[in-house]
Design a protein around this motif. Structure first.
Motif, PDB file in Angstrom:
ATOM      1  N   THR A 226     -10.625   4.730 -14.380  1.00  0.00           N
ATOM      2  CA  THR A 226      -9.505   5.489 -14.947  1.00  0.00           C
ATOM      3  C   THR A 226      -8.962   6.494 -13.938  1.00  0.00           C
ATOM      4  O   THR A 226      -7.752   6.675 -13.820  1.00  0.00           O
ATOM      5  N   LYS A 227      -9.851   7.141 -13.205  1.00  0.00           N
ATOM      6  CA  LYS A 227      -9.420   8.122 -12.185  1.00  0.00           C
ATOM      7  C   LYS A 227      -8.567   7.447 -11.115  1.00  0.00           C
ATOM      8  O   LYS A 227      -7.547   7.997 -10.693  1.00  0.00           O
ATOM      9  N   LYS A 228      -8.983   6.272 -10.661  1.00  0.00           N
ATOM     10  CA  LYS A 228      -8.202   5.557  -9.644  1.00  0.00           C
ATOM     11  C   LYS A 228      -6.873   5.063 -10.223  1.00  0.00           C
ATOM     12  O   LYS A 228      -5.867   5.031  -9.531  1.00  0.00           O
ATOM     13  N   ALA A 229      -6.852   4.706 -11.498  1.00  0.00           N
ATOM     14  CA  ALA A 229      -5.594   4.294 -12.129  1.00  0.00           C
ATOM     15  C   ALA A 229      -4.636   5.483 -12.225  1.00  0.00           C
ATOM     16  O   ALA A 229      -3.429   5.337 -11.993  1.00  0.00           O
ATOM     17  N   GLU A 230      -5.160   6.666 -12.562  1.00  0.00           N
ATOM     18  CA  GLU A 230      -4.318   7.870 -12.605  1.00  0.00           C
ATOM     19  C   GLU A 230      -3.797   8.192 -11.204  1.00  0.00           C
ATOM     20  O   GLU A 230      -2.617   8.524 -11.033  1.00  0.00           O
ATOM     21  N   GLU A 231      -4.662   8.080 -10.195  1.00  0.00           N
ATOM     22  CA  GLU A 231      -4.263   8.345  -8.816  1.00  0.00           C
ATOM     23  C   GLU A 231      -3.209   7.340  -8.358  1.00  0.00           C
ATOM     24  O   GLU A 231      -2.233   7.708  -7.697  1.00  0.00           O
ATOM     25  N   LEU A 232      -3.387   6.083  -8.733  1.00  0.00           N
ATOM     26  CA  LEU A 232      -2.415   5.049  -8.396  1.00  0.00           C
ATOM     27  C   LEU A 232      -1.057   5.380  -9.003  1.00  0.00           C
ATOM     28  O   LEU A 232      -0.025   5.280  -8.339  1.00  0.00           O
ATOM     29  N   ALA A 233      -1.044   5.784 -10.271  1.00  0.00           N
ATOM     30  CA  ALA A 233       0.208   6.121 -10.943  1.00  0.00           C
ATOM     31  C   ALA A 233       0.889   7.311 -10.266  1.00  0.00           C
ATOM     32  O   ALA A 233       2.102   7.307 -10.042  1.00  0.00           O
ATOM     33  N   ARG A 234       0.119   8.334  -9.947  1.00  0.00           N
ATOM     34  CA  ARG A 234       0.702   9.527  -9.306  1.00  0.00           C
ATOM     35  C   ARG A 234       1.276   9.186  -7.932  1.00  0.00           C
ATOM     36  O   ARG A 234       2.368   9.637  -7.581  1.00  0.00           O
ATOM     37  N   ASN A 235       0.537   8.408  -7.139  1.00  0.00           N
ATOM     38  CA  ASN A 235       0.953   8.115  -5.775  1.00  0.00           C
ATOM     39  C   ASN A 235       2.082   7.099  -5.682  1.00  0.00           C
ATOM     40  O   ASN A 235       2.730   7.003  -4.646  1.00  0.00           O
ATOM     41  N   THR A 236       2.314   6.331  -6.729  1.00  0.00           N
ATOM     42  CA  THR A 236       3.398   5.349  -6.701  1.00  0.00           C
ATOM     43  C   THR A 236       4.614   5.795  -7.508  1.00  0.00           C
ATOM     44  O   THR A 236       5.583   5.052  -7.594  1.00  0.00           O
TER      45      THR A 236
ATOM     46  N   ALA B  17     -18.750  -4.138  -1.524  1.00  0.00           N
ATOM     47  CA  ALA B  17     -18.332  -4.041  -2.926  1.00  0.00           C
ATOM     48  C   ALA B  17     -17.094  -3.154  -3.061  1.00  0.00           C
ATOM     49  O   ALA B  17     -16.511  -3.067  -4.133  1.00  0.00           O
ATOM     50  N   TYR B  18     -16.712  -2.494  -1.978  1.00  0.00           N
ATOM     51  CA  TYR B  18     -15.609  -1.535  -2.021  1.00  0.00           C
ATOM     52  C   TYR B  18     -14.343  -2.087  -1.395  1.00  0.00           C
ATOM     53  O   TYR B  18     -14.373  -2.833  -0.423  1.00  0.00           O
ATOM     54  N   TRP B  19     -13.223  -1.691  -1.972  1.00  0.00           N
ATOM     55  CA  TRP B  19     -11.902  -2.023  -1.475  1.00  0.00           C
ATOM     56  C   TRP B  19     -11.303  -0.757  -0.889  1.00  0.00           C
ATOM     57  O   TRP B  19     -11.719   0.342  -1.215  1.00  0.00           O
ATOM     58  N   TYR B  20     -10.249  -0.923  -0.047  1.00  0.00           N
ATOM     59  CA  TYR B  20      -9.586   0.237   0.540  1.00  0.00           C
ATOM     60  C   TYR B  20      -8.085   0.012   0.552  1.00  0.00           C
ATOM     61  O   TYR B  20      -7.598  -1.065   0.904  1.00  0.00           O
ATOM     62  N   HIS B  21      -7.368   1.044   0.164  1.00  0.00           N
ATOM     63  CA  HIS B  21      -5.916   1.082   0.299  1.00  0.00           C
ATOM     64  C   HIS B  21      -5.542   2.518   0.652  1.00  0.00           C
ATOM     65  O   HIS B  21      -6.127   3.457   0.094  1.00  0.00           O
ATOM     66  N   PRO B  22      -4.566   2.721   1.560  1.00  0.00           N
ATOM     67  CA  PRO B  22      -4.222   4.089   1.964  1.00  0.00           C
ATOM     68  C   PRO B  22      -3.797   5.006   0.813  1.00  0.00           C
ATOM     69  O   PRO B  22      -4.033   6.213   0.869  1.00  0.00           O
ATOM     70  N   LEU B  23      -3.197   4.459  -0.238  1.00  0.00           N
ATOM     71  CA  LEU B  23      -2.780   5.305  -1.368  1.00  0.00           C
ATOM     72  C   LEU B  23      -3.954   5.728  -2.252  1.00  0.00           C
ATOM     73  O   LEU B  23      -3.900   6.766  -2.898  1.00  0.00           O
ATOM     74  N   LEU B  24      -4.986   4.903  -2.306  1.00  0.00           N
ATOM     75  CA  LEU B  24      -6.106   5.163  -3.213  1.00  0.00           C
ATOM     76  C   LEU B  24      -7.382   5.572  -2.513  1.00  0.00           C
ATOM     77  O   LEU B  24      -8.256   6.172  -3.129  1.00  0.00           O
ATOM     78  N   GLY B  25      -7.538   5.208  -1.263  1.00  0.00           N
ATOM     79  CA  GLY B  25      -8.810   5.427  -0.592  1.00  0.00           C
ATOM     80  C   GLY B  25      -9.758   4.303  -0.935  1.00  0.00           C
ATOM     81  O   GLY B  25      -9.355   3.181  -1.227  1.00  0.00           O
TER      82      GLY B  25
END
Length: 122
Positions: A57-67, A104-112
């Motif tokens: 949920t935290k990453k989804a909120e961060e995704l929404a804010r950053n996009t 097991a981890y993914w990376y994107h500049p907007l999310l980390g």
């Protein structure tokens, strides 16, 4: 056998109880109307959208804010967002995420760094 006085007392008691039940029904209806705020059409809870894409949920909120997806805070402490805009941006960002072989981890500049279950969305 019940005599007339006992019968009248029972009828009176039933009338009093039915009046109290009607009062309680009115109070319950007033409470549900005051708290029964519906989510507007086209919007969804961020928790549901996050579960759909397999991210937290935290990453989804961060995704929404950053996009630039508008988030609206609800009384319960959660957020709601526009479904279509969130889905479009989530697909685009999550498709652009990279993962090292065996990690097991993914990376994107907007999310980390984040974890995503279910793989890349279609």
């Amino acid at each position: 056998m019940i005599n007339r006085n006992e019968f009248d007392a029972l009828v009176n008691r039933v009338e009093v109880l039915s009046g109290r039940v009607r009062d309680l029904e009115g109070k319950i209806q007033a409470l549900t109307e005051s708290q029964g705020r519906e989510i507007p059409s086209g919007m969804a809870p961020v928790t549901a959208l996050a579960a759909e894409y397999g991210i937290s949920t935290k990453k989804a909120e961060e995704l929404a804010r950053n996009t630039g997806v508008m988030l609206v805070k609800c009384k319960g402490g959660g957020y709601i967002a526009f479904e279509e805009k969130f889905r479009d941006s989530a697909r685009q960002v999550l498709r652009g995420a990279k993962r090292k072989y065996g990690s097991a981890y993914w990376y994107h500049p907007l999310l980390g760094k984040f974890q995503m279950s279910g793989g890349i969305p279609k």
